[in-house]
Write an enzyme that holds these catalytic residues in place. Sequence first.
Site, mmCIF file in Angstrom:
data_model
loop_
_atom_site.group_PDB
_atom_site.id
_atom_site.type_symbol
_atom_site.label_atom_id
_atom_site.label_comp_id
_atom_site.label_asym_id
_atom_site.label_seq_id
_atom_site.Cartn_x
_atom_site.Cartn_y
_atom_site.Cartn_z
ATOM 1 N N LYS A 16 78.744 -19.588 27.346
ATOM 2 C CA LYS A 16 78.233 -18.211 27.228
ATOM 3 C C LYS A 16 76.993 -18.157 26.334
ATOM 4 O O LYS A 16 76.037 -17.445 26.625
ATOM 5 C CB LYS A 16 79.325 -17.290 26.645
ATOM 6 C CG LYS A 16 80.556 -17.170 27.543
ATOM 7 C CD LYS A 16 81.655 -16.355 26.889
ATOM 8 C CE LYS A 16 82.318 -17.015 25.702
ATOM 9 N NZ LYS A 16 83.098 -18.232 26.001
ATOM 10 N N GLY A 40 82.822 -20.084 19.142
ATOM 11 C CA GLY A 40 81.797 -21.060 18.788
ATOM 12 C C GLY A 40 80.855 -21.153 19.972
ATOM 13 O O GLY A 40 81.252 -21.614 21.040
ATOM 14 N N HIS A 41 79.651 -20.634 19.818
ATOM 15 C CA HIS A 41 78.689 -20.606 20.922
ATOM 16 C C HIS A 41 77.526 -21.538 20.583
ATOM 17 O O HIS A 41 76.886 -21.394 19.551
ATOM 18 C CB HIS A 41 78.183 -19.181 21.150
ATOM 19 C CG HIS A 41 79.279 -18.236 21.568
ATOM 20 N ND1 HIS A 41 79.068 -16.905 21.814
ATOM 21 C CD2 HIS A 41 80.594 -18.445 21.798
ATOM 22 C CE1 HIS A 41 80.204 -16.338 22.166
ATOM 23 N NE2 HIS A 41 81.152 -17.240 22.154
ATOM 24 N N GLN A 223 85.362 -15.649 23.602
ATOM 25 C CA GLN A 223 86.599 -16.026 24.293
ATOM 26 C C GLN A 223 86.408 -15.785 25.800
ATOM 27 O O GLN A 223 85.296 -15.888 26.267
ATOM 28 C CB GLN A 223 87.821 -15.271 23.749
ATOM 29 C CG GLN A 223 88.209 -15.674 22.332
ATOM 30 C CD GLN A 223 87.326 -15.040 21.265
ATOM 31 O OE1 GLN A 223 87.172 -13.840 21.217
ATOM 32 N NE2 GLN A 223 86.769 -15.851 20.412
#
Length: 428
Positions: A16, A40-41, A223
């Site tokens: 994402k 965590g992106h 998420q």
Amino acid sequence: MPGTVIVGTQWGDEGKGKVVDLLAEDAEMVVRFQGGNNAGHTIVRDGEEFKFHLIPSGILYPGRTCVIGNGVVVDPSVLIDELESLRRRGIDVGGLRLSANAHLIMPYHVLLDTAGEARLGKLEIGTTKRGIGPCYADKSARLGIRVQDLLDAKILRKKIAAALEPKKQLLRPYERDPRIDLHAMTEEYLRYGHRLEPHITDTSRLCWEALDAGKQVIFEGAQATLLDLDHGTYPFVTSSNPVAGAACVGAGVGPTDIDEVWGVCKAYTTRVGAGPFPTELSDEVGAHMADRGHEVGTTTGRARRCGWLDLVALRYASRLNTLTALAITKLDVLSGLDRLRVAVRYRGAEGAVFDEFPYHQSILHTAEPEYEEVPGFGEDITGARTESELPPEARDYLALISETTGVPIRLVGVGPGRDQVVTMAAAP
Ligand code: GDP
Ligand code: IMO
Ligand code: MG
């Protein structure tokens, strides 16, 4: 397309962050609307890696307004660390805005998350132990501490005392832990408030102003659909609603402000933590995915479970989010596999066939996927930039996903770098 929501369609970590970073180029604002630092992106730009837990993935564009909305649960120490580390790397973080109504993760939430998991033993959820569940529980119980409370010492102290009261029993093992001493906690959080004050504002109004002026606003989901508290694989879910509908509540905008919903989906499936995963593989194909895809959790460093793409689940996610587009990521990871499989239906323990995602927990735990098998591709596709540069087998694989879900694929990821993407021709 002023309001665009970007959501995960699987169990998280679909990429994402990368998709938001790409779309944010043309946007005025990027808004996180739920979750917390369980997310965590990752963004890779010019070989440099950035990992965001709370700050929206648009922050790398100088001057971009990045909003942490009211629906997010904020651990202020994590946010301050993230701001500091970006500043040290020369990133301008002046555009960050933090909702005064967002709830705060307190030290006791983190302790209770860990203690709750220990109590569950073998039945544990496998949470990120960041205090997410206990914080949302306090929000619902109307015992939460909000960002605005950081700006008033008297109110803050009173609210912390009220929140601690019903937890006395559960917190007894930590009685002497200085982290949950009322006085120390109040002082610590007042210091955080002082640091964060320049960023605190009415973010719902900011979103409205941008949308009203016809500017593009991206709502960045954390998420994913199958981790949704209502629609996911309960109880193996997170404590917020990552589905697109929650963007309105978590940012404070109305449903008609949303024009597009993009679903991000890995070309295969991964899951961190416990819970059902019908297409999970424990063979060398799963190992290929884990290895080639570097499938290690961004937040907790845990190994991600891997398996084939599940089109039953993806159709479910397309419906729940009314997806208008799909971004398929990590297609490059599948190269080198002779045959590719996608789950098209499940078979239950008694032989019943499920074309739709079953709502019953026990069915999902025992469901066996039925696969359609298609030819794989051997070529390295990390250098492909146009649809025609993809091997025909890869294009057929994408067509199968799009046809089964009825959702056009707009972007295809062929590597972690921001340039490693194929923009697909717009669907008719
Ligand atoms: P998020 O939580 O959905 O933002 O995803 P994560 O950042 O946790 O995990 C996705 C991982 O895959 C990150 O390490 C990304 O850099 C990486 N990634 C994203 N897109 C691609 C892609 O198309 N190919 C490959 N090989 N890696 C990708
Ligand atoms: P991003 O935004 C993958 C999972 C945890 C656990 C469950 C509940 O990076 O996709 P929690 O700490 O939220 O109470 O844990 O949810 N989980 C994630 N899995 N990606 C995430 O975020 C996740 N956030 C939570 O592993 O199974
Ligand atoms: Mg992630």
